[in-house]
Design a protein around this motif. Structure first.
Motif, mmCIF file in Angstrom:
data_model
loop_
_atom_site.group_PDB
_atom_site.id
_atom_site.type_symbol
_atom_site.label_atom_id
_atom_site.label_comp_id
_atom_site.label_asym_id
_atom_site.label_seq_id
_atom_site.Cartn_x
_atom_site.Cartn_y
_atom_site.Cartn_z
ATOM 1 N N PHE A 162 0.832 -1.199 0.000
ATOM 2 C CA PHE A 162 0.000 0.000 0.000
ATOM 3 C C PHE A 162 0.868 1.252 0.000
ATOM 4 O O PHE A 162 0.586 2.214 -0.724
ATOM 5 N N LEU A 211 -17.392 -2.853 5.120
ATOM 6 C CA LEU A 211 -16.387 -3.095 4.081
ATOM 7 C C LEU A 211 -17.034 -3.531 2.782
ATOM 8 O O LEU A 211 -16.690 -3.065 1.699
ATOM 9 N N ASN A 217 -16.762 -1.419 -0.662
ATOM 10 C CA ASN A 217 -16.057 -1.944 -1.835
ATOM 11 C C ASN A 217 -16.970 -2.337 -2.982
ATOM 12 O O ASN A 217 -16.512 -2.816 -4.002
ATOM 13 N N GLN A 228 -16.051 3.623 -5.445
ATOM 14 C CA GLN A 228 -15.477 2.385 -5.941
ATOM 15 C C GLN A 228 -15.795 2.181 -7.422
ATOM 16 O O GLN A 228 -14.979 1.703 -8.187
ATOM 17 N N VAL A 252 -7.114 4.875 -5.837
ATOM 18 C CA VAL A 252 -7.031 3.797 -4.846
ATOM 19 C C VAL A 252 -6.742 4.391 -3.474
ATOM 20 O O VAL A 252 -7.366 4.027 -2.479
ATOM 21 N N VAL A 300 -8.993 3.908 -0.141
ATOM 22 C CA VAL A 300 -8.517 3.166 1.023
ATOM 23 C C VAL A 300 -8.428 4.050 2.270
ATOM 24 O O VAL A 300 -8.663 3.583 3.373
ATOM 25 N N ILE A 313 -11.290 4.011 4.938
ATOM 26 C CA ILE A 313 -11.345 2.743 5.671
ATOM 27 C C ILE A 313 -10.217 2.708 6.678
ATOM 28 O O ILE A 313 -10.399 2.313 7.829
ATOM 29 N N ALA A 314 -9.058 3.119 6.242
ATOM 30 C CA ALA A 314 -7.913 3.110 7.142
ATOM 31 C C ALA A 314 -8.192 3.977 8.365
ATOM 32 O O ALA A 314 -7.777 3.663 9.477
ATOM 33 N N PHE A 360 -5.380 -4.999 6.382
ATOM 34 C CA PHE A 360 -5.317 -4.033 5.286
ATOM 35 C C PHE A 360 -5.534 -4.614 3.894
ATOM 36 O O PHE A 360 -6.349 -4.105 3.125
ATOM 37 N N PHE A 374 -8.968 -4.946 2.192
ATOM 38 C CA PHE A 374 -9.672 -3.795 1.611
ATOM 39 C C PHE A 374 -9.478 -3.691 0.111
ATOM 40 O O PHE A 374 -10.240 -3.030 -0.573
ATOM 41 N N LEU A 375 -8.389 -4.258 -0.347
ATOM 42 C CA LEU A 375 -7.977 -3.955 -1.721
ATOM 43 C C LEU A 375 -8.611 -4.928 -2.695
ATOM 44 O O LEU A 375 -8.789 -6.097 -2.392
ATOM 45 N N PHE A 417 0.074 -4.292 -7.910
ATOM 46 C CA PHE A 417 1.208 -4.431 -6.975
ATOM 47 C C PHE A 417 2.197 -5.442 -7.529
ATOM 48 O O PHE A 417 3.393 -5.203 -7.610
#
Lengths: 507, 309, 313
Positions: B40, B217, B221, B239, B280, B284, B287-288, C125, C128-129, C137
């Protein structure tokens, strides 16, 4: 209390009766595809009153994007939804013209009993070339051939070309003629010289960056066979004269089983191993990015392009180099794919097919409507310069840019900056020199061999791009592919296609 | 260490694992955690890399040149960006509230062994985990029958019930609610709803936090519902804004030989790789930020549980 | 009669408890059960609906084709993708279970709660992706021209691995990706189950002289058992379904990797893309459901025999 109820009933009746009042225009919902439109208010504000006055119609466009291209029309058609009166359709991707017409998703426009085209589309039939309608003929649910959509009047012939970076070529003492006369099988020396020269400062340079499937088409001379969405079949053109059949005559062959194909992939392998081809063009997800990126940054020597008239002016300016397009056939060829590339069909579920036809008629014959819908409002989205050319206002255009070919008759549009006032005449003249392929009008109906296609397509998918780009060794991969294709029922597909082709010529 | 001193250390640490073992735990968990976060950070770095640097040295943790171009591009989306940010928050918050309420209300009677129709309703929900009607019939029911089209319902309702979350919730009831408690409450004359709200809910807070987190979540998403039911841009969640960029690129890639030169222009105007990475980051980040908040409830539940013991 | 049947209330209790179930029940009936009639599309040659025969009337006019729609799943090529689907799923169920239970127990034993919390936050984490992002990545590392690993190999003068054309590495890469993305999620589930355990049970065990690992064995694991079993049964039910995004996006749709990346879902999707046949994709979904159903029933029956309390239904 009773009075109140009666009053309420009366009010409700009045409301429900409103939409059928004779004078109010009919709203037509249209699904466009491939657009980037976030704000159409200014356009509709001008367009709808005009349409209402002229034909008693207002429109409600739904601006599909590339991202939902496959889904919007597909969902509407498979569920029989009436949310769109007019649908974009074409011979490629999931919203396919021929299969849907056959399944009864669209209104037949030249129905002998209710001929919408003759009744409401007279001007349209006069403006569009007859051969477009010829190419739009397809089987309906009753098995009869008919017209189920209005074909788009655009670059209706296909030009498969090599895209050559002439500036770079000349830097190393070669000319365009050298590239043309050496041909695909003789480019080794040129690639070697340019690669060595460009890599002298230590960077990586790939001279040959292209689209796998188009390179195959260029070298072997095989058009897309309409209906063969998975590119399993080859029809060999005569590249010296595309209007007559090539070496195999009027038959389809298994694309991967000919000596020509083997020779092609062996050469690609040689170029790949010599480091002339960017490995990224062999990976499904990165291929297009790599190929377009190389073109846009002028980081290539030879590339591939399905081009159109006048395109070298545009790209030369964009890339800051001299670009040349080397056609691989003697003339642009007319095939169903190019003719059925962008069409507008009326949904079989539409409540207003007549009004829809009236609108399509106007869209294809009235420059005001077409220009407004395509380029936006003059003074807001674009301005005309003294030569009568369109210059876009970048900001406004970024919220309103439909996909031009996906809207209608592009020959009604004013020229864009740099194209010259007589662009449309030159455009029309150029395409009048195109030739019909012998199999023009044929559509492969995959229904009888659907199970085989599902299996074969998966096999083919695993090999085709890697072979086209030389990423795998044909010595081992090609026999493997052929054996697997055989096991999955490839021959049955080829036989079925040939049987259909024979029937087509017999008719 | 001798056996005696080991036992000493053991008792000093009040029934904990040995220091050595704990150090090993830290090593394993720490490395894994690092592996989870590094990509990330990499995305953030890429989103701040200059296009030119990417072309020259590829993706790198130390780009040759930095740039905020990507973010400027994202911010230039203007209203589209803020609309979809709002939509994402709205859908997530409303969806999670309704969904978790329904989940708890469904899972609680399933946990009550004395409830008559327990096995019937268990089957009713679990069966749908395995069997479904497929995409097209569901689409027709939602669109034609329930009128989910270009509205918030379409983005919320189809995901309201998750049998998986019901199972998790039921398991939480089973592991943390002593049955005698309900018996006692009922004998005291407490109604079913008030027992659930006053007595049971405080005990299963960690479970609710977990299920809320999963639900939120999932809503945050989600993009496929938008693809199916929404064509109005004002309703796009964040999203989907990203997915649309992605799908635009994929479609053009797959069909470039059919669209020809017109496609070349479309591809040229596509958002750059760095811009997609920046989006992105936009997705993110909330949520973080929200996650530690949820986590506090999980931890709070933990303390309540241990105090009670 | 089980314990708890002694709670008084009778019909009134049943009524109130039933009202609690109503909202979700209505939802389930409308959005999950009503569309199930669509399963019949697996056996039909689907005719498009139109004004004269709207959906679902068009289903009555669609001819019955028996099992024709299923046959594309059983050609020579499909054996490979069935093997991949079952193989990866089986491996990942076991691996995922072991790793996440271990991690959850480790975390619960860490004295500095702040650190445990940090690990948990970080590990969650990746969940989430989206897979698309994960694919990028990976591509940043493995890109044949610009990837970090490839650059490193080049500058070290070693042989450069053509990652996206070499299938042997991909079972490992996919496994790592799957574990990487999903471990945090299931760890949180197990951890919150562990936090629900009464601390006094550990203290009682410690007083009895049980070492820490013995406490884990005799206190923690038995408490986790219901959740482990439920998650296991549910995963077994999905053994014939693959995570589409992982197998589609992460290998960048690279063709030479198909022998190790083709799974049921990608196979069906590719077949669907190439034919546009609704019946075939519904048939594939139906078959997946059927296999899942049989597996779940079998797993549940086994569990019920061993430990009736933990069974799903």
């Amino acid at each position: 209390m009773k009075k109140m109820l009666a009053l309420l009933m009366a009010a409700m009746l009045a409301f429900s009766a409103l939409p059928v009042l004779a004078d109010s225009p009919v709203e037509i919902s249209i699904l466009f595809e491939g657009c980037n439109v976030t704000d159409d208010a200014a356009v509709l504000e001008k367009l709808n009153p005009y349409l209402a006055e002229k034909i008693g119609v207002t429109i409600k466009p739904v601006w599909g994007t590339w991202g939902n291209f496959d889904d919007l029309a597909f969902n509407a058609v498979t569920t029989g939804s009436d949310e769109y009166d007019i649908l974009f359709t074409c011979s490629w991707t999931k919203n396919e013209y021929a299969p849907y017409a056959r399944k009864g998703a669209y209104v037949r426009l030249d129905d002998p009993d209710d001929n919408l085209l003759a009744e409401y589309g007279k001007e349209l039939t006069e403006v569009l070339p007859a051969l477009l309608f010829e190419g739009a003929m397809t089987e309906g649910p009753d098995g009869q051939k008919g017209i189920y959509a209005v074909p788009g009047f655009k670059d209706f012939a296909t030009m498969n070309t090599w895209d050559v970076n002439v500036t770079l070529l000349e830097k190393y003492g070669y000319t365009l003629d050298d590239v043309v006369s050496a041909g695909f099988y003789g480019w080794g020396d040129i690639f070697a010289a340019v690669k060595a020269g460009e890599e002298a400062d230590g960077r990586v340079f790939y001279p040959f960056i292209f689209e796998g499937a188009v390179a195959e088409r260029n070298v072997i001379g095989t058009p897309i066979v309409t209906g063969d969405a998975n590119s399993l079949l080859s029809y060999y053109m005569n590249v010296e004269d595309v209007s007559v059949p090539g070496v195999y005559g009027n038959t389809f062959v298994n694309k991967y089983a000919t000596p020509e194909f083997e020779k092609f992939v062996r050469q690609m392998r040689a170029y790949y191993e010599a480091g002339y081809i960017d490995p990224a063009v062999a990976i499904g997800e990165t291929a297009t990015d790599a190929w377009r990126n190389a073109q846009n940054t002028a980081n290539y020597l030879i590339s591939s392009e399905v081009s159109l008239y006048g395109y070298e002016f545009t790209t030369s300016e964009q890339r800051g180099i001299q670009v040349a397009y080397v056609m691989t056939t003697d003339a642009p060829y007319i095939d169903n794919t190019s003719v059925q590339g962008a069409m507008m069909a009326i949904s079989a579920n539409s409540a207003h097919p007549e009004e829809a036809m009236k609108f399509l008629n106007l869209l294809n014959t009235d420059p005001y409507v077409m220009t407004l819908l395509n380029y936006g409002v003059e003074g807001i989205h674009y301005n005309l310069n003294e030569k009568g050319e369109v210059e876009f206002v970048a900001d406004a255009r970024s919220t309103y840019s439909p996909w031009t070919n996906g809207v209608g008759n592009v020959t009604l549009l004013p020229p864009q900056k740099g194209q010259g006032a007589d662009f449309q005449e030159k455009f029309a003249e150029f395409y009048s020199g195109s030739k019909k392929l012998p199999i023009y009008g044929f559509t492969f109906d995959t229904k009888p061999v659907e199970n085989e296609i599902a299996a074969v397509a998966n096999v083919k998918e695993a090999y085709a791009l890697s072979l086209f780009t030389g990423a795998v060794d044909p010595e081992t991969a090609l026999p493997e592919l052929l054996a697997k294709l055989d096991a999955a029922g490839m021959q049955k597909i080829v036989d079925e296609a040939n049987a259909q082709l024979n029937a087509f010529f017999g008719n | 260490m001798t056996a005696v001193s080991k036992r000493m250390a053991h008792s000093f640490r009040l029934n904990q694992v040995s220091r050595k073992a704990e150090a090993a735990f830290h090593l394993v968990l720490g490395l894994f955690s690092l592996a989870c976060i590094v990509p990330f950070l990499f995305v953030i770095i890429i989103s701040f890399s200059a296009e030119d640097s990417i072309r020259r040295i590829g993706y790198s943790f130390v780009p040759a040149a930095w740039s905020t171009d990507a973010y400027r591009q994202v911010l230039s989306l203007g209203d589209a960006l803020w609309h979809s940010y709002f939509n994402s928050f709205f859908i997530t918050i409303v969806g999670t509230l309704v969904s978790v309420t329904m989940c708890v209300m469904y899972a609680y009677p399933l946990f009550r062994r004395d409830y008559r129709f327990r096995s019937f309703f268990s089957f009713l929900s679990f069966f749908t985990m395995i069997f479904g009607g497929g995409l097209i019939p569901t689409y027709i029911v939602c669109k034609n029958l329930l009128h989910m089209s270009n509205n918030y319902y379409a983005l919320i309702v189809p995901m309201l019930v998750s049998p998986f979350n019901i199972i998790i919730m039921r398991t939480f009831f089973q592991t943390s609610v002593p049955f005698d408690l309900i018996e006692a409450a009922t004998i005291d004359g407490s109604g079913e709803y008030s027992t659930l709200i006053r007595i049971i809910l405080p005990i299963v807070k960690p479970g609710i936090a977990t299920v809320s987190l999963l639900t939120a979540l999932a809503y945050w998403n989600e993009w496929f519902l938008c693809l199916l039911y929404v064509t109005q841009r004002e309703l796009y969640p964040l999203q989907y804004l990203l997915m649309e960029m992605q799908r635009n690129a994929e479609f053009l890639a797959r069909n470039s030989s059919m669209i020809g030169a017109a496609g070349a222009d479309a591809i040229r105007t596509l958002p750059s790789q760095t811009m997609r990475m920046a989006v992105v980051v936009f997705i993110v980040l909330p949520i973080a930020c929200a996650y530690p908040f949820f986590q506090r409830y999980v931890v709070a539940g933990l303390t309540i549980g241990s105090v009670k013991g | 009669m089980k314990r708890g049947a002694g709670i008084p209330g009778g019909a009134k209790k049943t009524f109130w408890l039933t009202t609690m179930m109503l909202p979700a029940t209505i939802w389930l009936l409308l959005i999950r059960y009503l569309p199930m009639f669509g399963i019949m599309m697996s056996f039909l040659e689907y005719k498009l609906p139109n004004r004269k025969m709207p959906f679902p009337v068009n289903l009555l006019h669609s001819p019955w084709v028996g099992l024709d729609n299923f046959s594309f799943l059983f050609t020579g090529e499909s054996l490979n993708m069935i093997r991949n689907t079952l193989g990866y799923n089986a491996l990942w169920i076991v691996l995922g279970l072991v790793i996440s239970v271990t991690f959850a127990i480790m975390m619960s034993e860490i004295t500095r709660k702040f650190m445990a919390k940090t690990y948990q936050t970080l590990m969650f984490f990746p969940y989430f992706l989206s897979w698309v992002v994960v694919a990028y990545f990976l591509f940043a590392f493995l890109d044949p021209t610009n990837g970090m690993i490839v650059r490193a190999q080049k500058s070290a003068g070693g042989a450069v691995i053509d990652w996206y054309n070499t299938p042997v590495y991909w079972p490992f890469i996919l496994t790592i990706c799957s574990i990487w993305k999903n471990t945090g999620y299931s760890t949180v589930l197990y951890l919150s189950a562990i936090t629900g355990i009464d601390r006094s049970q550990y203290e009682a065990a410690a007083v009895d002289g049980a070492a820490k690992w013995q406490q884990t064995l005799h206190v923690t694991l038995p408490h986790l058992k219901p959740m482990i079993i439920i998650l296991l049964i549910m995963n077994v039910g999905k053994i014939f379904n693959a995570d589409f995004g992982l197998f589609w996006s992460v290998p960048m749709n690279s063709a030479p990797l198909f022998p190790v990346t083709q799974v049921v879902d990608t196979y069906v999707y590719r077949a669907y893309k190439s034919t546009g046949n609704v019946g075939m994709s519904t048939a594939a979904g139906f078959l997946q459901n059927l296999v899942g159903f049989v597996c779940i029933m079998a797993a549940n029956a086994i569990v019920r025999r061993l430990d009736p309390d933990s069974s799903l239904f």
